[in-house]
Design an enzyme around this catalytic site. Structure first.
Site, PDB file in Angstrom:
ATOM      1  N   LYS A  90      25.490 -49.116 -20.792  1.00 14.27           N
ATOM      2  CA  LYS A  90      26.762 -49.041 -21.510  1.00 14.27           C
ATOM      3  C   LYS A  90      27.917 -49.208 -20.527  1.00 14.27           C
ATOM      4  CE  LYS A  90      29.238 -45.861 -24.655  1.00 14.27           C
ATOM      5  NZ  LYS A  90      29.126 -44.580 -25.388  1.00 14.27           N
ATOM      6  N   SER A  92      29.486 -44.926 -30.189  1.00  8.58           N
ATOM      7  CA  SER A  92      30.162 -45.966 -29.435  1.00  8.58           C
ATOM      8  C   SER A  92      29.220 -46.777 -28.550  1.00  8.58           C
ATOM      9  CB  SER A  92      31.261 -45.329 -28.565  1.00  8.58           C
ATOM     10  OG  SER A  92      30.708 -44.430 -27.610  1.00  8.58           O
ATOM     11  N   SER A 144      27.447 -40.694 -30.222  1.00  5.04           N
ATOM     12  CA  SER A 144      27.421 -42.093 -29.802  1.00  5.04           C
ATOM     13  C   SER A 144      26.075 -42.642 -29.344  1.00  5.04           C
ATOM     14  CB  SER A 144      28.456 -42.321 -28.698  1.00  5.04           C
ATOM     15  OG  SER A 144      29.756 -42.171 -29.216  1.00  5.04           O
TER      16      SER A 144
END
Length: 434
Positions: free
Chosen positions: A35, A112, A136
């Site tokens: 990420k 996210s 997330s």
């Protein structure tokens, strides 16, 4: 888009260092994605926003979690797209595009950690790294039909990871199967091995499934039948979690009236826990990022703009001490409920992933989001570990369930998941066929 489903921010290969001897490393042969919130030395960490990338220098050091995965023999294939400043659970990014959900085309991938989940779901990597502050990792895992682990708060280093709210920030990871998830967990979370596979008791609260979840999915029946078959019906407790919280977290009393009048489906005690979490999160997010937001005035996408500016503009008159008291009581109450080897089973999310474009429509989101965070914030506020388990598809859309265990019981949690998984799949197939 089709080739990599829009998952990657940047594709590059980070190979593992040469092994010290001829020994086989634990993650040898596995590929992973990172990420775009984890620092990689010499690269700018983008945090989901072009203005952030433009105003920040390349990282001086690499995140210890990334280094640990590489040192264990895994190869990174690049960084993945995320929601701006990690401030959403839907996975839509107005600047870089929304990663396509391979499990539910036309639906959001969840955020996210959107690109990290999609990279795993689309078979582009074996596992991926994400972060989970308010959901997330767990939400994109549920929406993309894969496994996702939110680790016990504070046990995995968040050094060289851009913070959202340190009180709740955790590192987590995704995989398509439990054996890979466990393999990665043994490396990245080197706790003493826990060989216990059978829980002493499993709390399956009716209110979490019937009010906050999606009763049409029959997950309440599926989980009850699976636990009874695998661990015995004597192990099951179906008491409502809302009642337990009301009885054991006295500090919520002064807030609960505000949440008891709702005409929408809710569990008021859990709505208070969610309110406490958001108030504390906004306070920490503001402390971390208000100066940058106010000075740079970044271009933020729809929905995100309002949320981020709302957090940055939030007043300092919130009763934070009272919220911290609620948090401490809730943590103690949940620890007393689960003890060493108990499990809490809940829906991961309230229903299937919304259609792409949802982020720009505030109104339809309100009730869905309130129910989602009533579920998600149980692990957030307690700091406990949670794994989201895919049950397959019903009417073409992914369905999942979650197991939660006490802080530090991450390996036990995955042991139980492995014991229960096939029975859950069998019971889901049975329930959905009838």
């Amino acid at each position: 888009m089709a080739e990599d489903f829009g998952a990657f921010m940047e594709r590059f290969v980070l190979p593992p260092p040469p092994p010290p001897s001829s020994q086989q490393l634990p993650l040898h042969g596995l590929t992973f994605a990172i990420k775009d919130i984890f620092d990689i030395a010499g690269r700018v960490t983008g945090f989901g926003n072009p203005d952030w990338a433009r105003t920040h220098a390349p990282a001086a050091a690499t995140s210890p979690v990334v280094l640990a995965a590489l040192a264990a023999g895994a190869t990174s294939l690049g960084t993945t797209i995320m929601d701006e400043m990690a401030y959403s659970i839907y996975g839509e990014n107005a600047h870089y595009g929304t990663p396509a959900n391979p499990c539910a085309p036309g639906r959001v991938p969840g955020g996210s950690s959107s690109g990290s989940a999609v990279a795993v779901a689309a078979n582009l990597v074996d596992f991926s790294l994400g972060t989970d502050t308010g959901g997330s990792v767990r939400v994109p895992a549920a929406y993309c039909g894969i496994f996702g682990l939110r680790t016990s708060h504070g046990l995995v280093s968040a050094q060289n990871v851009i913070p959202m709210a340190q009180m709740f920030d955790t590192v987590g990871w995704f995989a398509r199967d439990l054996s890979t998830l466990s393999r990665v967990t043994k490396v990245l979370l080197p706790l003493p091995d826990d060989t216990v596979k059978h829980p002493t008791h499993v709390t399956i609260p009716m209110d979490c499934f019937q009010i906050l979840g999606s009763p049409d999915d029959h997950t309440y029946q599926i989980v009850n039948a699976s636990v009874a078959k695998k661990f015995g019906s004597h192990a099951i407790d179906n008491a409502n979690l809302g009642d337990f919280v009301s009885d054991n977290v006295p500090s919520i009393g002064k807030f609960i009236a505000d949440f008891s009048e709702s005409e929408l489906p809710s569990v008021p005690a859990l709505s208070v826990i969610s309110h406490v979490m958001f108030s504390l999160l906004r306070s920490q997010f503001k402390a971390n990022h208000a100066e940058w937001v106010n000075s740079v005035k970044p271009n933020l996408g729809p929905g995100l703009r309002e949320n981020i500016h709302g957090a940055v503009a939030s007043g300092d008159d919130e009763p934070l001490e009272e919220f911290l008291a609620v948090r401490a009581e809730f943590k103690s109450a949940l620890a007393a409920l689960l003890k060493d080897h108990g499990i809490l089973a809940i829906p991961t999310v309230p229903g299937p992933p919304p259609m792409v474009g949802i982020q720009a429509q505030a109104a339809p989101l309100d009730n869905y989001q309130a129910r989602a965070f009533s579920l998600l914030d149980i692990a957030v506020v307690s700091g406990f570990c949670q794994v989201s388990i895919p049950l397959g598809k019903r009417n073409g859309l992914p369905v999942s369930v979650s197991l939660v265990a006490r802080h530090g019981a991450d390996h036990f949690l995955l042991n139980v998941a492995e014991e229960l998984y096939q029975t859950l799949i069998d019971e889901a197939a049975k329930a959905w066929a009838s």
